[in-house]
Design an enzyme around this catalytic site. Structure first.
Site, PDB file in Angstrom:
ATOM      1  N   GLU A 168      11.179 100.492 140.016  1.00 50.62           N
ATOM      2  CA  GLU A 168      10.529 101.345 141.014  1.00 50.62           C
ATOM      3  C   GLU A 168       9.213 100.651 141.340  1.00 50.62           C
ATOM      4  OE1 GLU A 168       8.122 103.416 142.863  1.00 50.62           O
ATOM      5  OE2 GLU A 168       7.863 104.570 141.019  1.00 50.62           O
ATOM      6  N   GLY A 200       0.696  93.847 129.343  1.00 49.21           N
ATOM      7  CA  GLY A 200       1.919  93.399 129.986  1.00 49.21           C
ATOM      8  C   GLY A 200       2.329  91.995 129.599  1.00 49.21           C
ATOM      9  N   PRO A 201       1.397  91.016 129.644  1.00 47.11           N
ATOM     10  CA  PRO A 201       1.787  89.641 129.321  1.00 47.11           C
ATOM     11  C   PRO A 201       2.273  89.452 127.886  1.00 47.11           C
ATOM     12  CG  PRO A 201      -0.267  89.668 130.558  1.00 47.11           C
ATOM     13  CD  PRO A 201       0.033  91.087 130.201  1.00 47.11           C
ATOM     14  N   CYS A 238       2.482 105.289 144.819  1.00 47.02           N
ATOM     15  CA  CYS A 238       3.386 104.340 145.477  1.00 47.02           C
ATOM     16  C   CYS A 238       4.043 104.932 146.717  1.00 47.02           C
ATOM     17  CB  CYS A 238       4.446 103.848 144.499  1.00 47.02           C
ATOM     18  SG  CYS A 238       5.423 105.165 143.737  1.00 47.02           S
ATOM     19  N   LYS A 298       6.476 100.992 126.468  1.00 44.91           N
ATOM     20  CA  LYS A 298       5.174 100.338 126.577  1.00 44.91           C
ATOM     21  C   LYS A 298       4.417 100.990 127.727  1.00 44.91           C
ATOM     22  CE  LYS A 298       3.138  97.377 128.974  1.00 44.91           C
ATOM     23  NZ  LYS A 298       1.697  97.756 128.942  1.00 44.91           N
ATOM     24  N   VAL A 333       3.201  92.459 125.248  1.00 47.41           N
ATOM     25  CA  VAL A 333       4.220  93.444 124.876  1.00 47.41           C
ATOM     26  C   VAL A 333       5.254  93.613 125.986  1.00 47.41           C
ATOM     27  CG1 VAL A 333       4.619  95.874 124.294  1.00 47.41           C
ATOM     28  CG2 VAL A 333       2.696  94.641 123.276  1.00 47.41           C
ATOM     29  N   GLY A 334       4.798  93.689 127.231  1.00 49.20           N
ATOM     30  CA  GLY A 334       5.735  93.861 128.340  1.00 49.20           C
ATOM     31  C   GLY A 334       6.727  92.720 128.436  1.00 49.20           C
ATOM     32  N   GLY A 386       0.026  98.015 124.317  1.00 49.92           N
ATOM     33  CA  GLY A 386      -0.350  96.615 124.442  1.00 49.92           C
ATOM     34  C   GLY A 386      -0.398  96.184 125.892  1.00 49.92           C
ATOM     35  N   GLU A 394       0.438  96.656 150.366  1.00 51.33           N
ATOM     36  CA  GLU A 394       0.131  97.883 149.640  1.00 51.33           C
ATOM     37  C   GLU A 394      -1.300  97.809 149.110  1.00 51.33           C
ATOM     38  OE1 GLU A 394       2.399 100.756 146.499  1.00 51.33           O
ATOM     39  OE2 GLU A 394       2.244  98.650 145.938  1.00 51.33           O
TER      40      GLU A 394
END
Length: 485
Positions: free
Chosen positions: A259, A217-218, A293, A184, A220-221, A215, A392
């Site tokens: 990660e 995150g909420p 990151c 995804k 498909v993830g 898709g 961050e």
């Protein structure tokens, strides 16, 4: 916007219309009809659409990966290596298109998109062609034979900031180990993944070995992270989302590799080549518009050289021209979205309110009229416990912090919930190595040493779990079995 029904005069040019998912070796229609718009962040214009996948699509993709696993895991190492080699050839042939696509959907300057965003993942894939060809390492411990076996079906959930590299850092070792994968990609930069799967189709990977479900995150993830037939979830992204994925995986005691975020310190000791340390440090902090990151977003400078460093920093930052990613003169592109730009501006406003001293950029600095641009911004006299030093930002913002001695520098550097990367500069490499050993972080560069794509990559503390790249990254996709004889 229904682009399929729009008159040709209203269609952006060029426009990437993708209407299918890649499941079980074929481009196939999704279960639903909803689409996700993809924009050019340097202009705000629509440049493409992809399907908004559903849990039903995830079920189908995972079932395909599960069915393909016995054959792929049993294939000889040389056979898997040959498949990866063909994928590398097909992907390398698309390098120019990939770079232009990344410049368009992410806003990365074309030079960066070509050399880093595309060049690095091609190197990673080439490395794994060689790693896949190796016979699995077996150990004899007493009367036990210890073997490594592929873990199974991998759910790979990747971010938008390096849309090909972050994918390849998961797919290449997973496939080399003998796992099958459902990917995804981020909904903000999915077009790059579609180009990758064009290469997958050309390379002729066996059906079901590698599957794509675009898709959000909420939807498909979450479906992928919580799926009962996914053996390992490999995720790159925010720490908050990583924690959510851990909770979903915990319900079935599934493995996770995470990660996550970073707030890396760049420690410049008093005997360092200050001009070089500042130049490289600023470049690292601003890489990919600060959307990295591992960015060294805290620059720690000895008090005796602090004013000199601030002058060098301001001069360096002034050379970063904002603009069109396709303009060769551009050194800094936009942030990926309006929401991301707003979040970064919020961090800048808070730093001003907290009393940090503005050295460059800031809320009133000029930026292009169109697009999601934020000027490169530098704050001095940043308190180590302040929000700017702890959170961050994920934008082109650098915090400069003074220190009195090496012990204080190490304490400041380790004063973070993150531990992903860092740097140390000194004319005395033994002294630099001694400091590097004291930093609680997964990677440290001494005097600007180059990135090594075969070294283990990952973090301490809330920067994640597990490692990517090289033999250590390959091991994340394996289980250990002890056979007593």
């Amino acid at each position: 916007m229904d682009l399929a029904a729009a008159p040709p005069s209203q269609l952006p040019d060029p426009l990437r219309l993708r209407r299918h998912l890649h499941v079980d070796g074929e481009w196939t229609s999704p279960a639903g009809t909803d689409l996700i718009d993809v924009e050019n962040p340097s202009t705000g214009e629509l440049i493409g659409q992809v399907p908004a996948g559903t849990p039903a699509d995830v079920d189908r993709a995972v079932a395909a990966a599960r069915a393909a696993f016995p054959g792929w895991s049993a294939a000889a190492p040389a056979q898997r290596s040959a498949h990866l080699d063909r994928l590398h050839t097909a992907l390398a042939a698309r390098a120019d298109d990939l770079a232009h696509t990344i410049a368009g959907e992410l806003g990365a300057p074309l030079k960066l998109a070509t050399r880093v965003q595309v060049g690095l993942p091609l190197t990673v894939l080439r490395d794994h062609v060689a790693l896949a060809a190796r016979e699995p390492v077996e150990e004899h411990i007493g009367n036990s034979l210890v073997v490594r076996e592929p873990i199974g079906v991998v759910g790979a959930i990747t971010p938008w900031n390096y849309p090909l590299h972050q994918v390849m850092a998961k797919l290449a070792p997973a496939l080399a180990a003998g796992c099958t994968v459902v990917l995804k990609p981020s909904e903000l930069t999915p077009l790059t993944a579609y180009l990758l799967f064009d290469a997958v189709t050309e390379a002729g990977l066996p059906p079901g070995v590698l599957n794509l479900v675009s898709g959000t995150g909420p939807v498909v993830g979450e479906a992928l992270a919580g799926h009962p037939d996914v053996d390992l979830v490999s995720f790159t992204g925010s720490t908050a989302t990583g924690a959510r994925i851990m909770r979903l995986a915990a319900d079935r005691i599934a493995r996770v590799a995470l990660e996550l975020g970073g707030k890396s310190a760049n420690v410049i000791l008093p005997d360092a080549d200050l001009a070089t340390a500042v130049k490289v440090g600023v470049g690292n902090a601003l890489l990919n518009s600060g959307q990295t990151c591992t960015a060294w977003t805290r620059m720690l400078v000895h008090r005796d050289r602090y004013d000199e460093a601030l002058h060098l920093i301001a001069t360096a930052v002034a050379g970063y021209r904002l603009g069109d990613p396709f303009d060769p003169a551009t050194r800094l592109g936009p942030l990926v979205s309006a929401a991301q730009a707003q979040r970064v501006r919020g961090h800048i406003d808070r730093a001003v309110a907290d009393g940090a001293r503005l050295v460059a950029g800031g809320p009133d600095a000029p930026v292009p009229a169109r697009g999601h641009f934020v000027a490169p911004t530098v704050f001095a006299d940043v308190h180590p416990d302040s929000a700017l030093a702890q959170e961050e930002v994920f934008g082109p913002v650098l915090a400069v912090i003074p220190f009195a001695d090496t012990d204080e520098a190490v304490a400041i550097a380790n004063n973070s919930k993150y531990g992903l990367a860092g740097a140390v500069w000194s004319a005395d490499t033994d002294a630099a190595l001694a400091v590097a050993r004291r930093l609680r972080t997964g990677a440290v560069d001494i005097n600007g040493a180059p990135f090594n794509p075969l070294a283990p990559f990952g973090g301490y503390k809330q920067s994640g779990l597990g490692r990517e790249l090289g033999v250590h990254g390959l091991a994340e996709f394996c289980e250990l079995k002890a056979i007593q004889r």
